[in-house]
Enzyme design. Structure first.
Site, PDB file in Angstrom:
ATOM      1  N   ARG A   1      25.852  65.530  35.302  1.00 23.69           N
ATOM      2  CA  ARG A   1      25.956  64.886  33.988  1.00 23.69           C
ATOM      3  C   ARG A   1      24.657  64.917  33.199  1.00 23.69           C
ATOM      4  NH1 ARG A   1      29.116  61.444  37.306  1.00 23.69           N
ATOM      5  NH2 ARG A   1      31.338  61.653  36.837  1.00 23.69           N
TER       6      ARG A   1
ATOM      7  N   LYS B   1      21.022  71.958  20.611  1.00 26.39           N
ATOM      8  CA  LYS B   1      22.379  72.504  20.623  1.00 26.39           C
ATOM      9  C   LYS B   1      22.512  73.499  21.767  1.00 26.39           C
ATOM     10  CE  LYS B   1      24.099  72.334  15.874  1.00 26.39           C
ATOM     11  NZ  LYS B   1      24.580  73.184  14.752  1.00 26.39           N
TER      12      LYS B   1
ATOM     13  N   GLU C   1      16.538  84.022  10.386  1.00 27.71           N
ATOM     14  CA  GLU C   1      16.545  82.574  10.568  1.00 27.71           C
ATOM     15  C   GLU C   1      15.351  81.922   9.884  1.00 27.71           C
ATOM     16  OE1 GLU C   1      18.528  80.312  11.653  1.00 27.71           O
ATOM     17  OE2 GLU C   1      20.131  81.467  12.583  1.00 27.71           O
TER      18      GLU C   1
ATOM     19  N   LYS D   1      12.801  72.464  10.774  1.00 27.69           N
ATOM     20  CA  LYS D   1      13.981  72.133  11.582  1.00 27.69           C
ATOM     21  C   LYS D   1      13.779  70.843  12.356  1.00 27.69           C
ATOM     22  CE  LYS D   1      17.429  73.809  14.788  1.00 27.69           C
ATOM     23  NZ  LYS D   1      17.985  74.927  15.574  1.00 27.69           N
TER      24      LYS D   1
ATOM     25  N   GLU E   1      24.302  66.215  14.074  1.00 28.50           N
ATOM     26  CA  GLU E   1      24.952  66.912  12.965  1.00 28.50           C
ATOM     27  C   GLU E   1      26.076  66.109  12.337  1.00 28.50           C
ATOM     28  OE1 GLU E   1      27.079  71.146  12.452  1.00 28.50           O
ATOM     29  OE2 GLU E   1      25.095  71.305  13.360  1.00 28.50           O
TER      30      GLU E   1
ATOM     31  N   ARG F   1      21.976  67.752   9.063  1.00 23.72           N
ATOM     32  CA  ARG F   1      21.739  68.881   9.968  1.00 23.72           C
ATOM     33  C   ARG F   1      22.721  70.024   9.742  1.00 23.72           C
ATOM     34  NH1 ARG F   1      20.524  68.897  16.553  1.00 23.72           N
ATOM     35  NH2 ARG F   1      20.293  71.160  16.678  1.00 23.72           N
TER      36      ARG F   1
ATOM     37  N   ASN G   1      23.305  75.312   8.911  1.00 27.83           N
ATOM     38  CA  ASN G   1      24.332  76.326   9.156  1.00 27.83           C
ATOM     39  C   ASN G   1      24.593  77.206   7.938  1.00 27.83           C
ATOM     40  OD1 ASN G   1      25.222  75.673  11.947  1.00 27.83           O
ATOM     41  ND2 ASN G   1      25.727  73.705  11.012  1.00 27.83           N
TER      42      ASN G   1
ATOM     43  N   HIS H   1      26.325  80.513   8.416  1.00 25.00           N
ATOM     44  CA  HIS H   1      26.840  80.614   9.778  1.00 25.00           C
ATOM     45  C   HIS H   1      28.356  80.739   9.840  1.00 25.00           C
ATOM     46  CE1 HIS H   1      23.306  79.444  12.555  1.00 25.00           C
ATOM     47  NE2 HIS H   1      22.837  79.902  11.414  1.00 25.00           N
TER      48      HIS H   1
ATOM     49  N   HIS I   1      29.460  83.731  11.842  1.00 26.53           N
ATOM     50  CA  HIS I   1      30.186  83.608  13.107  1.00 26.53           C
ATOM     51  C   HIS I   1      31.511  84.352  13.057  1.00 26.53           C
ATOM     52  CE1 HIS I   1      27.984  79.685  14.510  1.00 26.53           C
ATOM     53  NE2 HIS I   1      27.212  80.762  14.550  1.00 26.53           N
TER      54      HIS I   1
ATOM     55  N   HIS J   1      23.126  88.119  16.120  1.00 30.54           N
ATOM     56  CA  HIS J   1      23.362  86.845  15.447  1.00 30.54           C
ATOM     57  C   HIS J   1      22.570  86.751  14.141  1.00 30.54           C
ATOM     58  CE1 HIS J   1      24.110  82.643  14.732  1.00 30.54           C
ATOM     59  NE2 HIS J   1      22.820  82.371  14.781  1.00 30.54           N
TER      60      HIS J   1
END
Length: 370
Positions: free
Chosen positions: A123, A145, A187, A229, A239, A243, A247, A250, A254, A267
């Site tokens: 965990r 993330k 980026e 960032k 997010e 935040r 993206n 993105h 994606h 990417h």
């Protein structure tokens, strides 16, 4: 910058804090990062490209610990649940306890997958990011993330799990192929395009030096992007609001990656194309000026990044992929658009006909250039 040439950016999340170290020789500087490991077990997750180059440097700093390594094949296609399971099996074989640490030595695929495995083992155990690509240094290694891809889409399974430290050794960029390096610059541009027009102007002024990998501008660009960032993550760790601005491009990107089964575009390349599509959609919706779209395109081109969708892309198929994006709410598209450079915003309920028209226009241009 410190006297030893190492820049430090601190990510502050209430009482939790961790450093992002940026500079040369950091992988071999165990006196700096070894203190972030609290237990006696460590698993280094890397890939078959990076490990032969840099694993030995890290191994020297792990002397005295009970540690082992797990190597992935290189590439986005290997960021899968199956490989998370294999990392967990490696932790079990190591006898890793609750104070173990997972070390991610590689690019974004390694960092995302290793961090997700660390979040799952008992965990949640510690992990340290050691990014070896520019893309990972300025983006995926910072902010917590983690996740893996599914056939239905990119990063659809994951967890927020912050690292104990980020060790960004710029020496590793010397072996980074030009295409991977340019993908990382996308980026960097993204951060400036979202919320820092002065930084965008700095990138325009230093584009040639960055393309040539000049030391001082490169370190400055990394630090400025990480600092931006870190501030956003500190204000919105999971997010829920601001935040999501990170993206920009993105959702489009994606969809392009998934359509190409993670083999057609890197990417960062997908993000570059996605940012430009987001700017064009903003124009179509009467939000962003055409002059800023053109300015973004010029900077992308100067830094060797793609600006058109791959030939043969299907606009309806891309839109279908975009509907699966995690940022969507109540069945409606929720995209990051802008009102110009440095002025991105979250827009809910974006009309699908406008998105489809933007994609159709881009796909027609892609067919003409094929």
């Amino acid at each position: 910058m410190s006297t030893d040439g190492i820049r430090t950016v601190e990510v502050a999340l209430g009482a939790r804090r961790y450093p992002v170290w940026i500079g040369r020789g950091l992988l071999g500087d165990a006196a700096r990062w070894r203190a972030r490991l609290r237990g006696r077990h460590a698993l280094v997750v890397s890939n078959t490209t990076v490990a032969p180059l840099y694993l030995e440097r890290v191994a020297q700093g792990l002397e005295g610990l009970h540690w082992s390594s797990f190597l992935l094949e290189d590439g986005e296609a290997h960021k899968s649940f199956a490989n998370v399971g294999r990392v967990l099996e490696a932790l079990a074989a190591l006898g890793a306890t609750r104070d173990a640490c997972v070390i991610a030595l590689g690019g974004g695929v390694v960092g995302d997958l290793a961090g997700f495995a660390a979040a799952c083992w008992m965990r949640g155990v510690d992990f340290v990011q050691m990014p070896t690509t520019l893309l990972a240094m300025v983006d995926s290694s910072v902010g917590g993330k983690t996740g893996v891809n599914l056939p239905a889409g990119k990063n659809l399974a994951g967890a927020f799990h912050q690292p104990r430290a980020v060790v960004a050794d710029i020496d590793t960029l010397a072996t980074l192929p030009d295409r991977e390096y340019r993908a990382g610059l996308a980026e960097v541009i993204k951060g400036a395009a979202i919320g820092d027009e002065d930084f965008f102007a700095w990138l325009e002024a230093n584009a040639d030096a960055l393309a040539a990998r000049a030391d001082a501008p490169l370190a400055e660009a990394i630090a400025r992007k990480v600092r931006y960032k870190a501030g956003v993550v500190a204000r919105d760790e999971t997010e829920q609001g601001e935040r999501a601005l990170l993206n920009l491009g993105h959702t489009f990107g994606h969809a392009l990656e998934t359509a190409g089964r993670y083999t057609t575009l890197l990417h960062g390349e997908a993000v570059a194309i996605g940012m430009l599509l987001a700017a064009r959609l903003s124009e179509r919706l009467g939000m962003g000026p055409a002059a800023d779209t053109a300015r973004l395109r010029r900077l992308l081109v100067r830094l060797g990044l793609p600006t058109g969708v791959p030939a043969g892309s299907d606009p309806q198929h891309l839109l279908d992929r975009m509907r699966l994006d995690k940022k969507n709410t109540a069945g409606a598209l929720r995209l990051i658009l802008w009102r110009g450079i440095g002025r991105a915003e979250i827009v809910a309920g974006v009309p699908e006909p406008a998105v489809l028209a933007t994609l159709e226009e881009a796909c027609r241009a892609g067919q003409r250039s094929a």
